[in-house]
Design a protein around this motif. Structure first.
Motif, PDB file in Angstrom:
ATOM      1  N   GLU A  53       0.834  -1.194   0.000  1.00 19.51           N
ATOM      2  CA  GLU A  53       0.000   0.000   0.000  1.00 19.51           C
ATOM      3  C   GLU A  53       0.873   1.249   0.000  1.00 19.51           C
ATOM      4  OE1 GLU A  53      -3.029   0.232   2.932  1.00 19.51           O
ATOM      5  OE2 GLU A  53      -3.875  -1.734   2.446  1.00 19.51           O
ATOM      6  N   VAL A  54       0.528   2.177  -0.882  1.00 21.18           N
ATOM      7  CA  VAL A  54       1.196   3.477  -0.949  1.00 21.18           C
ATOM      8  C   VAL A  54       0.104   4.537  -0.941  1.00 21.18           C
ATOM      9  CG1 VAL A  54       2.733   4.986  -2.243  1.00 21.18           C
ATOM     10  CG2 VAL A  54       3.097   2.503  -2.292  1.00 21.18           C
ATOM     11  N   ASP A  55       0.103   5.371   0.092  1.00 23.48           N
ATOM     12  CA  ASP A  55      -0.944   6.393   0.249  1.00 23.48           C
ATOM     13  C   ASP A  55      -2.341   5.789   0.171  1.00 23.48           C
ATOM     14  OD1 ASP A  55       0.713   8.531   0.722  1.00 23.48           O
ATOM     15  OD2 ASP A  55       0.779   9.186  -1.368  1.00 23.48           O
ATOM     16  N   GLY A  56      -2.508   4.628   0.803  1.00 21.08           N
ATOM     17  CA  GLY A  56      -3.827   4.011   0.872  1.00 21.08           C
ATOM     18  C   GLY A  56      -4.238   3.217  -0.351  1.00 21.08           C
ATOM     19  N   ARG A  57      -3.391   3.180  -1.380  1.00 19.45           N
ATOM     20  CA  ARG A  57      -3.721   2.411  -2.589  1.00 19.45           C
ATOM     21  C   ARG A  57      -2.976   1.087  -2.573  1.00 19.45           C
ATOM     22  NH1 ARG A  57      -2.856   5.093  -8.181  1.00 19.45           N
ATOM     23  NH2 ARG A  57      -0.732   5.204  -7.376  1.00 19.45           N
ATOM     24  N   ASP A  58      -3.683   0.011  -2.910  1.00 19.93           N
ATOM     25  CA  ASP A  58      -3.055  -1.301  -3.037  1.00 19.93           C
ATOM     26  C   ASP A  58      -2.413  -1.381  -4.419  1.00 19.93           C
ATOM     27  OD1 ASP A  58      -2.297  -3.926  -3.202  1.00 19.93           O
ATOM     28  OD2 ASP A  58      -4.307  -4.771  -2.977  1.00 19.93           O
ATOM     29  N   LEU A  59      -1.085  -1.329  -4.437  1.00 20.20           N
ATOM     30  CA  LEU A  59      -0.351  -1.262  -5.696  1.00 20.20           C
ATOM     31  C   LEU A  59      -0.713  -2.398  -6.630  1.00 20.20           C
ATOM     32  CD1 LEU A  59       1.926  -0.249  -7.565  1.00 20.20           C
ATOM     33  CD2 LEU A  59       3.545  -1.489  -6.127  1.00 20.20           C
TER      34      LEU A  59
ATOM     35  N   SER B 121      -3.266  -4.256  -6.925  1.00 20.02           N
ATOM     36  CA  SER B 121      -4.644  -4.371  -7.413  1.00 20.02           C
ATOM     37  C   SER B 121      -4.860  -3.493  -8.641  1.00 20.02           C
ATOM     38  CB  SER B 121      -5.637  -3.971  -6.315  1.00 20.02           C
ATOM     39  OG  SER B 121      -5.561  -2.571  -6.057  1.00 20.02           O
ATOM     40  N   LEU B 122      -3.851  -2.696  -8.997  1.00 24.12           N
ATOM     41  CA  LEU B 122      -3.952  -1.815 -10.154  1.00 24.12           C
ATOM     42  C   LEU B 122      -3.735  -2.596 -11.448  1.00 24.12           C
ATOM     43  CD1 LEU B 122      -1.801   1.182  -8.819  1.00 24.12           C
ATOM     44  CD2 LEU B 122      -4.281   0.876  -8.669  1.00 24.12           C
ATOM     45  N   SER B 123      -4.146  -1.996 -12.556  1.00 25.30           N
ATOM     46  CA  SER B 123      -3.894  -2.596 -13.869  1.00 25.30           C
ATOM     47  C   SER B 123      -2.415  -2.497 -14.202  1.00 25.30           C
ATOM     48  CB  SER B 123      -4.712  -1.875 -14.938  1.00 25.30           C
ATOM     49  OG  SER B 123      -4.208  -0.563 -15.140  1.00 25.30           O
ATOM     50  N   ASP B 124      -1.996  -3.260 -15.206  1.00 30.40           N
ATOM     51  CA  ASP B 124      -0.584  -3.217 -15.618  1.00 30.40           C
ATOM     52  C   ASP B 124      -0.176  -1.811 -16.042  1.00 30.40           C
ATOM     53  OD1 ASP B 124      -0.355  -5.901 -15.089  1.00 30.40           O
ATOM     54  OD2 ASP B 124      -0.504  -6.538 -17.184  1.00 30.40           O
ATOM     55  N   ASP B 125      -1.062  -1.103 -16.748  1.00 30.09           N
ATOM     56  CA  ASP B 125      -0.745   0.262 -17.180  1.00 30.09           C
ATOM     57  C   ASP B 125      -0.616   1.190 -15.984  1.00 30.09           C
ATOM     58  OD1 ASP B 125      -0.692  -0.445 -19.837  1.00 30.09           O
ATOM     59  OD2 ASP B 125      -2.711   0.287 -20.286  1.00 30.09           O
ATOM     60  N   GLU B 126      -1.487   1.018 -14.991  1.00 30.14           N
ATOM     61  CA  GLU B 126      -1.426   1.860 -13.794  1.00 30.14           C
ATOM     62  C   GLU B 126      -0.159   1.587 -12.990  1.00 30.14           C
ATOM     63  OE1 GLU B 126      -6.126   2.622 -12.703  1.00 30.14           O
ATOM     64  OE2 GLU B 126      -5.227   0.669 -12.231  1.00 30.14           O
ATOM     65  N   ILE B 127       0.260   0.322 -12.940  1.00 30.86           N
ATOM     66  CA  ILE B 127       1.505  -0.019 -12.245  1.00 30.86           C
ATOM     67  C   ILE B 127       2.703   0.587 -12.974  1.00 30.86           C
ATOM     68  CG2 ILE B 127       3.050  -1.926 -11.630  1.00 30.86           C
ATOM     69  CD1 ILE B 127       0.506  -3.610 -11.142  1.00 30.86           C
ATOM     70  N   ALA B 128       2.678   0.552 -14.299  1.00 27.19           N
ATOM     71  CA  ALA B 128       3.752   1.178 -15.077  1.00 27.19           C
ATOM     72  C   ALA B 128       3.803   2.679 -14.815  1.00 27.19           C
ATOM     73  CB  ALA B 128       3.558   0.895 -16.562  1.00 27.19           C
ATOM     74  N   ASP B 129       2.649   3.322 -14.722  1.00 27.14           N
ATOM     75  CA  ASP B 129       2.597   4.744 -14.411  1.00 27.14           C
ATOM     76  C   ASP B 129       3.134   5.013 -13.003  1.00 27.14           C
ATOM     77  OD1 ASP B 129       1.570   5.480 -16.863  1.00 27.14           O
ATOM     78  OD2 ASP B 129      -0.517   5.503 -16.193  1.00 27.14           O
ATOM     79  N   PHE B 130       2.825   4.119 -12.067  1.00 28.07           N
ATOM     80  CA  PHE B 130       3.336   4.240 -10.695  1.00 28.07           C
ATOM     81  C   PHE B 130       4.856   4.212 -10.696  1.00 28.07           C
ATOM     82  CE2 PHE B 130       5.026   1.960  -7.010  1.00 28.07           C
ATOM     83  CZ  PHE B 130       4.595   2.767  -5.972  1.00 28.07           C
TER      84      PHE B 130
END
Length: 230
Positions: free
Chosen positions: A61-67, A69-78
């Motif tokens: 979890e980073v700032d309350g978000r479960d890393l 659980s995000l989509s592959d594109d969202e993880i790449a953006d992270f």
């Protein structure tokens, strides 16, 4: 930050854990070291925390978000926007100037080349190497190359910086100088630094030290207290 995080390879009786149920919290404004013998799971843990390697179980979890659980594109953006990486061997491109090397994360963010180079120049000033902007990396000392790698890691203003054995290729004095510089100039109240290291010579600069062995967290405490127990 990490809750019962596990990574294994193989199944059934052949299953081997690289990291097993690692749970801990890292804080903004701190420099947290992850230490332990080779093969203890440090780099695997770091890879799961930074969005590179997907865990088999557990959460990050980073700032309350479960890393994870995000989509592959969202993880790449992270990874692109939130994480800055500093590697043991610098990973600088020999055919680019130091300024061009530093600019790379902003180019990946599709910023203009001028904007990227202007930001690179500002970061080179932060690390004290503005006068080296047009040089190739092989014209620099090991300590200077590591500072270039740090400038590249901060150019896109990430909140989390990940260092994998940042002093392994440096002599003791240069290694301590680099880590001291990072603590004084790069660490801020809004940023967290995660550092995997074998180098006990730089323990004094840590805020906390987390030990690992055989994929498990074996201890977590203040730097001085951890050294006294070791």
């Amino acid at each position: 930050m990490a809750n019962k995080l596990s990574k294994w390879f193989g199944e059934g009786e052949s299953r081997t854990y690289a990291v097993k149920e690692a749970s801990f919290e890292a804080y903004w404004g701190e420099m947290l070291y992850i230490v332990g013998p080779s093969g203890s799971g440090k780099t695997t843990l770091l890879s799961m925390l930074s969005g590179i390697l997907r865990p088999n179980s557990g959460t990050v979890e980073v700032d309350g978000r479960d890393l994870w659980s995000l989509s592959d594109d969202e993880i790449a953006d992270f990874r692109l926007n939130t994480i800055g990486f500093v590697f043991q061997d610098y990973h600088l491109f020999p055919r680019l100037t130091t300024a061009e090397n530093v600019a790379i994360p902003l180019v990946l963010q599709k910023r203009s080349w001028k904007e990227a180079l202007d930001a690179a120049d500002r970061c080179l000033r932060i690390v004290g190497l503005a006068d080296k902007a047009e040089l190739a990396p092989n014209k620099l000392s090991g300590g200077e190359q590591q500072r270039i790698a740090i400038a590249r890691a901060i150019v896109h203003q990430p909140r989390i910086l990940v260092f994998d054995e940042p002093t392994a290729s440096l002599d003791g004095e240069t290694g301590r100088m680099i880590v001291s510089f990072v603590k004084e100039n790069i660490l801020t109240a809004e940023r967290c630094l995660l550092i995997v290291t074998h180098d006990s010579r730089i323990f004094e600069y840590s805020d906390r030290i987390m030990g690992m062995e055989d994929g498990r967290i074996t201890g977590l405490g203040q730097g001085a207290a951890y050294e006294a127990e070791a």
